[in-house]
Design a protein around this motif. Structure first.
Motif, PDB file in Angstrom:
ATOM      1  N   VAL A  41     100.109-101.978 -94.719  1.00 17.84           N
ATOM      2  CA  VAL A  41      98.771-101.848 -95.245  1.00 17.84           C
ATOM      3  C   VAL A  41      98.413-101.756 -93.101  1.00 17.84           C
ATOM      4  CG1 VAL A  41      97.069-102.992 -95.925  1.00 17.84           C
ATOM      5  CG2 VAL A  41      99.682-103.477 -96.761  1.00 17.84           C
ATOM      6  N   GLN A  42      97.109-100.340 -93.499  1.00 18.87           N
ATOM      7  CA  GLN A  42      96.292-100.316 -92.219  1.00 18.87           C
ATOM      8  C   GLN A  42      95.294-101.181 -92.798  1.00 18.87           C
ATOM      9  OE1 GLN A  42      99.110 -97.774 -93.225  1.00 18.87           O
ATOM     10  NE2 GLN A  42     100.224 -99.203 -91.561  1.00 18.87           N
ATOM     11  N   LEU A  43      94.153-101.861 -91.756  1.00 13.35           N
ATOM     12  CA  LEU A  43      93.215-102.495 -91.773  1.00 13.35           C
ATOM     13  C   LEU A  43      92.106-101.599 -91.569  1.00 13.35           C
ATOM     14  CD1 LEU A  43      93.721-105.784 -93.287  1.00 13.35           C
ATOM     15  CD2 LEU A  43      93.623-103.796 -94.738  1.00 13.35           C
ATOM     16  N   GLN A  44      90.069-101.231 -91.416  1.00 16.74           N
ATOM     17  CA  GLN A  44      89.964-101.078 -90.160  1.00 16.74           C
ATOM     18  C   GLN A  44      88.137-101.499 -91.047  1.00 16.74           C
ATOM     19  OE1 GLN A  44      89.029 -96.936 -89.589  1.00 16.74           O
ATOM     20  NE2 GLN A  44      87.865 -97.283 -87.496  1.00 16.74           N
ATOM     21  N   ALA A  45      87.998-102.610 -90.493  1.00 15.85           N
ATOM     22  CA  ALA A  45      87.140-103.052 -90.121  1.00 15.85           C
ATOM     23  C   ALA A  45      85.735-102.103 -89.871  1.00 15.85           C
ATOM     24  CB  ALA A  45      86.644-104.847 -89.579  1.00 15.85           C
ATOM     25  N   PHE A  46      84.880-102.149 -90.048  1.00 19.04           N
ATOM     26  CA  PHE A  46      83.068-101.455 -89.713  1.00 19.04           C
ATOM     27  C   PHE A  46      82.138-102.255 -90.473  1.00 19.04           C
ATOM     28  CE2 PHE A  46      82.770 -98.678 -92.890  1.00 19.04           C
ATOM     29  CZ  PHE A  46      84.471 -98.285 -93.425  1.00 19.04           C
ATOM     30  N   GLY A  47      80.505-101.945 -89.618  1.00 19.72           N
ATOM     31  CA  GLY A  47      79.479-102.645 -90.463  1.00 19.72           C
ATOM     32  C   GLY A  47      79.254-103.068 -89.448  1.00 19.72           C
ATOM     33  N   GLY A  48      79.290-104.405 -88.386  1.00 13.03           N
ATOM     34  CA  GLY A  48      79.228-105.388 -87.085  1.00 13.03           C
ATOM     35  C   GLY A  48      77.783-104.301 -86.629  1.00 13.03           C
ATOM     36  N   GLY A  49      77.027-104.934 -85.990  1.00 21.93           N
ATOM     37  CA  GLY A  49      76.489-104.865 -85.325  1.00 21.93           C
ATOM     38  C   GLY A  49      75.526-106.145 -84.505  1.00 21.93           C
ATOM     39  N   LEU A  50      73.904-105.505 -84.471  1.00 23.01           N
ATOM     40  CA  LEU A  50      73.578-106.861 -83.715  1.00 23.01           C
ATOM     41  C   LEU A  50      71.664-106.763 -84.182  1.00 23.01           C
ATOM     42  CD1 LEU A  50      72.219-108.117 -81.366  1.00 23.01           C
ATOM     43  CD2 LEU A  50      70.973-106.413 -80.400  1.00 23.01           C
ATOM     44  N   VAL A  51      71.829-107.995 -84.778  1.00 25.63           N
ATOM     45  CA  VAL A  51      70.729-108.159 -85.821  1.00 25.63           C
ATOM     46  C   VAL A  51      69.820-109.660 -85.545  1.00 25.63           C
ATOM     47  CG1 VAL A  51      71.621-107.503 -87.790  1.00 25.63           C
ATOM     48  CG2 VAL A  51      72.089-109.456 -87.689  1.00 25.63           C
ATOM     49  N   GLN A  52      69.468-109.622 -86.071  1.00 23.77           N
ATOM     50  CA  GLN A  52      67.976-110.803 -85.763  1.00 23.77           C
ATOM     51  C   GLN A  52      68.572-112.214 -86.833  1.00 23.77           C
ATOM     52  OE1 GLN A  52      64.262-109.434 -85.648  1.00 23.77           O
ATOM     53  NE2 GLN A  52      63.832-109.200 -83.263  1.00 23.77           N
ATOM     54  N   ALA A  53      68.194-113.053 -86.610  1.00 21.37           N
ATOM     55  CA  ALA A  53      68.459-114.081 -87.596  1.00 21.37           C
ATOM     56  C   ALA A  53      67.490-114.025 -88.668  1.00 21.37           C
ATOM     57  CB  ALA A  53      67.984-115.421 -86.487  1.00 21.37           C
ATOM     58  N   GLY A  54      68.290-113.936 -89.992  1.00 22.88           N
ATOM     59  CA  GLY A  54      67.518-113.859 -90.911  1.00 22.88           C
ATOM     60  C   GLY A  54      67.480-112.676 -91.575  1.00 22.88           C
TER      61      GLY A  54
ATOM     62  N   LEU B 251      73.533-108.419 -93.200  1.00 17.88           N
ATOM     63  CA  LEU B 251      74.187-106.962 -92.748  1.00 17.88           C
ATOM     64  C   LEU B 251      75.403-107.423 -94.150  1.00 17.88           C
ATOM     65  CD1 LEU B 251      74.299-105.542 -89.872  1.00 17.88           C
ATOM     66  CD2 LEU B 251      76.004-107.177 -89.242  1.00 17.88           C
ATOM     67  N   ARG B 252      76.241-105.734 -93.688  1.00 17.52           N
ATOM     68  CA  ARG B 252      77.391-105.409 -94.896  1.00 17.52           C
ATOM     69  C   ARG B 252      78.989-105.292 -93.967  1.00 17.52           C
ATOM     70  NH1 ARG B 252      78.294-101.282 -99.254  1.00 17.52           N
ATOM     71  NH2 ARG B 252      79.678-103.203-101.083  1.00 17.52           N
ATOM     72  N   LEU B 253      79.921-105.889 -94.034  1.00 26.70           N
ATOM     73  CA  LEU B 253      80.843-105.419 -93.543  1.00 26.70           C
ATOM     74  C   LEU B 253      81.792-104.345 -94.333  1.00 26.70           C
ATOM     75  CD1 LEU B 253      81.422-108.260 -90.967  1.00 26.70           C
ATOM     76  CD2 LEU B 253      80.176-106.884 -90.916  1.00 26.70           C
ATOM     77  N   SER B 254      82.431-103.267 -94.343  1.00 29.63           N
ATOM     78  CA  SER B 254      83.303-102.517 -94.979  1.00 29.63           C
ATOM     79  C   SER B 254      84.793-102.988 -94.587  1.00 29.63           C
ATOM     80  CB  SER B 254      82.652-101.337 -94.866  1.00 29.63           C
ATOM     81  OG  SER B 254      81.583-101.784 -96.128  1.00 29.63           O
ATOM     82  N   CYS B 255      85.618-102.922 -95.180  1.00 26.90           N
ATOM     83  CA  CYS B 255      87.160-102.537 -95.059  1.00 26.90           C
ATOM     84  C   CYS B 255      87.617-101.824 -95.995  1.00 26.90           C
ATOM     85  CB  CYS B 255      87.863-104.494 -95.035  1.00 26.90           C
ATOM     86  SG  CYS B 255      89.361-104.708 -94.264  1.00 26.90           S
ATOM     87  N   ALA B 256      88.507-101.074 -94.949  1.00 25.55           N
ATOM     88  CA  ALA B 256      88.864 -99.822 -95.689  1.00 25.55           C
ATOM     89  C   ALA B 256      90.669 -99.862 -95.363  1.00 25.55           C
ATOM     90  CB  ALA B 256      88.369 -98.309 -94.620  1.00 25.55           C
ATOM     91  N   ALA B 257      91.027-100.155 -96.140  1.00 26.95           N
ATOM     92  CA  ALA B 257      92.500 -99.954 -96.320  1.00 26.95           C
ATOM     93  C   ALA B 257      93.562 -98.639 -96.345  1.00 26.95           C
ATOM     94  CB  ALA B 257      93.237-101.121 -97.461  1.00 26.95           C
ATOM     95  N   SER B 258      94.043 -98.906 -95.992  1.00 22.11           N
ATOM     96  CA  SER B 258      95.331 -97.462 -96.028  1.00 22.11           C
ATOM     97  C   SER B 258      96.384 -97.493 -95.686  1.00 22.11           C
ATOM     98  CB  SER B 258      94.850 -96.177 -94.392  1.00 22.11           C
ATOM     99  OG  SER B 258      95.361 -96.666 -93.108  1.00 22.11           O
ATOM    100  N   GLY B 259      97.314 -96.718 -96.004  1.00 19.36           N
ATOM    101  CA  GLY B 259      98.770 -96.908 -95.976  1.00 19.36           C
ATOM    102  C   GLY B 259      99.605 -97.141 -97.356  1.00 19.36           C
ATOM    103  N   ARG B 260      99.062 -98.154 -98.323  1.00 18.71           N
ATOM    104  CA  ARG B 260      98.998 -98.743 -99.441  1.00 18.71           C
ATOM    105  C   ARG B 260      98.417 -99.305-100.297  1.00 18.71           C
ATOM    106  NH1 ARG B 260     103.765-101.694-100.780  1.00 18.71           N
ATOM    107  NH2 ARG B 260     104.273-102.615-102.317  1.00 18.71           N
ATOM    108  N   ALA B 261      98.517 -98.891-101.179  1.00 17.07           N
ATOM    109  CA  ALA B 261      96.879 -99.306-102.081  1.00 17.07           C
ATOM    110  C   ALA B 261      96.756-101.247-102.204  1.00 17.07           C
ATOM    111  CB  ALA B 261      97.709 -99.569-103.506  1.00 17.07           C
TER     112      ALA B 261
END
Length: 123
Positions: free
Chosen positions: A1-14, A17-27
């Motif tokens: 299983v390969q995993l790729q996380a994305f969606g990070g960044g710079l935000v102000q307190a309060g 943010l939504r992070l996503s993790c996409a899997a590949s290679g296997r369900a």
């Protein structure tokens, strides 16, 4: 299983943010998934996890009530909705896959890891 996380960044307190993790290679529909994070100079720690069918979820006390983990097995993906972010949430966030249906809080139970995505929360 390969995993790729994305969606990070710079935000102000309060803000949110939504992070996503996409899997590949296997369900991943039969596997529990987790999110962990590592702040600068600190050990990696558990954030949230979800079992194979989203019937059960677990959260670290520090994020309970602010973060929500979810999954879409049809898209082979897991998400982390982060609300009311605080500067102490600043870290590299990793998604991980456990080859069992039930989640655990221990990172040693997760053999598959993504590369991490950086979340920086400014005060």
């Amino acid at each position: 299983v390969q995993l790729q996380a994305f969606g990070g960044g710079l935000v102000q307190a309060g803000n949110s943010l939504r992070l996503s993790c996409a899997a590949s290679g296997r369900a991943i529909n039969n596997y529990a998934m987790g999110w962990f994070r590592q702040a600068p100079g600190k050990e990696r720690e558990f954030v949230a996890a979800i079992d194979w069918n989203a019937g059960r979820t677990g959260y670290a006390d520090s994020v309970k009530g602010r973060f929500t983990i979810s999954r879409d097995n049809a898209k082979n993906s897991v998400y982390l909705q982060m609300n009311s972010l605080k500067p102490e949430d600043t870290a590299v966030y990793y998604c991980a896959c456990r080859r069992f249906a039930a989640f655990r809080n221990d990172e040693g139970e997760y053999p598959y890891w993504g590369q991490g995505t950086l979340v920086t929360v400014s005060s």
